[in-house]
Design a protein around this motif. Structure first.
Motif, PDB file in Angstrom:
ATOM      1  N   GLU A  70       0.671  -0.950   0.095  1.00 45.54           N
ATOM      2  CA  GLU A  70      -0.306   0.146  -0.141  1.00 45.54           C
ATOM      3  C   GLU A  70       0.885   1.566  -0.265  1.00 45.54           C
ATOM      4  N   ILE A  71       0.348   2.351  -0.725  1.00 44.13           N
ATOM      5  CA  ILE A  71       0.995   3.539  -0.377  1.00 44.13           C
ATOM      6  C   ILE A  71       0.573   4.454  -0.606  1.00 44.13           C
ATOM      7  N   ALA A  72      -0.557   4.736   0.106  1.00 47.72           N
ATOM      8  CA  ALA A  72      -1.803   5.374   0.255  1.00 47.72           C
ATOM      9  C   ALA A  72      -3.071   4.868   0.587  1.00 47.72           C
ATOM     10  N   VAL A  73      -4.069   5.801   1.098  1.00 48.89           N
ATOM     11  CA  VAL A  73      -5.320   5.936   1.607  1.00 48.89           C
ATOM     12  C   VAL A  73      -5.631   6.752   1.445  1.00 48.89           C
ATOM     13  N   ILE A  74      -7.676   6.572   0.195  1.00 46.79           N
ATOM     14  CA  ILE A  74      -8.270   7.554   0.119  1.00 46.79           C
ATOM     15  C   ILE A  74      -9.647   7.651   0.744  1.00 46.79           C
ATOM     16  N   GLY A  75     -10.178   8.349   2.029  1.00 45.48           N
ATOM     17  CA  GLY A  75     -11.535   7.973   2.212  1.00 45.48           C
ATOM     18  C   GLY A  75     -12.365   9.264   1.872  1.00 45.48           C
ATOM     19  N   ASN A 143       7.590   2.970   5.916  1.00 48.87           N
ATOM     20  CA  ASN A 143       8.307   2.141   5.913  1.00 48.87           C
ATOM     21  C   ASN A 143       9.341   1.844   6.192  1.00 48.87           C
ATOM     22  N   ARG A 144      10.396   2.231   5.878  1.00 51.03           N
ATOM     23  CA  ARG A 144      11.586   2.171   5.959  1.00 51.03           C
ATOM     24  C   ARG A 144      12.544   2.587   7.306  1.00 51.03           C
ATOM     25  N   ALA A 176      -1.408  -6.988   6.783  1.00 49.46           N
ATOM     26  CA  ALA A 176       0.547  -7.464   6.551  1.00 49.46           C
ATOM     27  C   ALA A 176       1.078  -7.026   5.255  1.00 49.46           C
ATOM     28  N   ASN A 177      -0.539  -7.090   3.951  1.00 44.90           N
ATOM     29  CA  ASN A 177      -0.325  -6.853   2.912  1.00 44.90           C
ATOM     30  C   ASN A 177       0.123  -5.370   2.878  1.00 44.90           C
ATOM     31  N   MET A 178      -1.076  -4.412   3.525  1.00 44.84           N
ATOM     32  CA  MET A 178      -1.078  -2.611   3.490  1.00 44.84           C
ATOM     33  C   MET A 178       0.334  -2.254   3.888  1.00 44.84           C
ATOM     34  N   LEU A 179       0.821  -3.819   4.866  1.00 45.55           N
ATOM     35  CA  LEU A 179       2.247  -2.718   5.309  1.00 45.55           C
ATOM     36  C   LEU A 179       3.112  -2.810   4.985  1.00 45.55           C
ATOM     37  N   GLY A 180       3.065  -4.446   4.231  1.00 45.07           N
ATOM     38  CA  GLY A 180       4.220  -5.275   3.920  1.00 45.07           C
ATOM     39  C   GLY A 180       5.228  -5.800   4.585  1.00 45.07           C
TER      40      GLY A 180
END
Length: 239
Positions: A70-75, A143-144, A176-180
């Protein structure tokens, strides 16, 4: 099915100049978005843009090994489909619904036409694009550099903001997928938040018990993203 929501629950739509809103009001279509639904795919120009009202959408980069990041969340603060007006027509990312709900859908060509002819709308959408770019950049840094528990709190807070509410529908695997990261790491981090009384989880469902506690444990990226949205986007108009 809800009505056309006038004034709309989407904050970006509420900031649209009244002449543009008058044209869009007859074109916007309420749509129900299902969890996991793909709104646009890699290297495909979106036919529609979506303004979430109660749904939550992730911008996801699919890795070569098939795992998404995931690189961004949009609501309810924004729109899905910025490539419709940025000139590039497509991106290497996907837009995936990760929390089911409603959105208002608009033909991408209608948005492009008004972007070209209305200065106020163009400035609004470019500022919104800058806010999204900030979120993407901060996600990379986060994330880094930051620990998983702080990143998890940041993600939970961004998700709670869009749309507002203390409950989230999300499995550990998808999170987990969203956070890598590995699922086991998410399970450990979520369990720690539960022990601290900040979160209550059942299978596929999370309830935040203390937002203040999450804010204390989140990394600084959350505050930076929120400040940029408030700085760049105007107070909503009463269309």
């Amino acid at each position: 099915m809800p009505d056309r929501i006038d004034p709309p629950r989407n904050l970006l739509l509420r900031a649209v100049p009244p002449p543009v809103w008058a044209r869009w009001c007859a074109e916007l279509e309420p749509v129900r978005l299902a969890s996991g639904e793909l709104l646009y795919d890699v290297d495909r120009a979106p036919r529609h843009v979506h303004f979430p009202t109660t749904a939550l959408v992730s911008l996801v980069y699919p890795m070569l090994n098939g795992e998404p990041a995931e690189i961004a969340v949009i609501g309810h603060e924004g729109l899905v489909g910025t490539t419709a007006f940025m000139g590039g027509s497509s991106t290497p990312s996907q837009a995936v619904v990760h929390s089911a709900g409603w959105a208002l859908r608009l033909d991408a060509q209608s948005l492009r036409d008004d972007f070209e002819r209305d200065d106020a709308l163009r400035h609004l959408l470019l500022r919104y694009a800058q806010a999204i770019i900030t979120q993407i950049a901060l996600t990379a840094v986060c994330n880094r550099r930051h620990q998983l528990d702080a990143r998890l709190c940041r993600w939970l807070l961004l998700s709670l903001d869009s749309p507002p509410g203390p409950e989230l529908t999300m499995t550990h695997e998808r999170l987990a997928n969203m956070l890598g990261v590995r699922r086991e790491g998410v399970t450990t981090a979520v369990a720690a938040l539960q022990r601290q009384g900040l979160l209550h989880c059942t299978r596929g469902h999370m309830v935040v018990l203390s937002r203040a506690g999450l804010e204390q444990r989140a990394c600084e990226c959350y505050d930076v993203v929120r400040r940029e949205y408030h700085r760049l986007l105007p107070e909503p108009q009463a269309n």
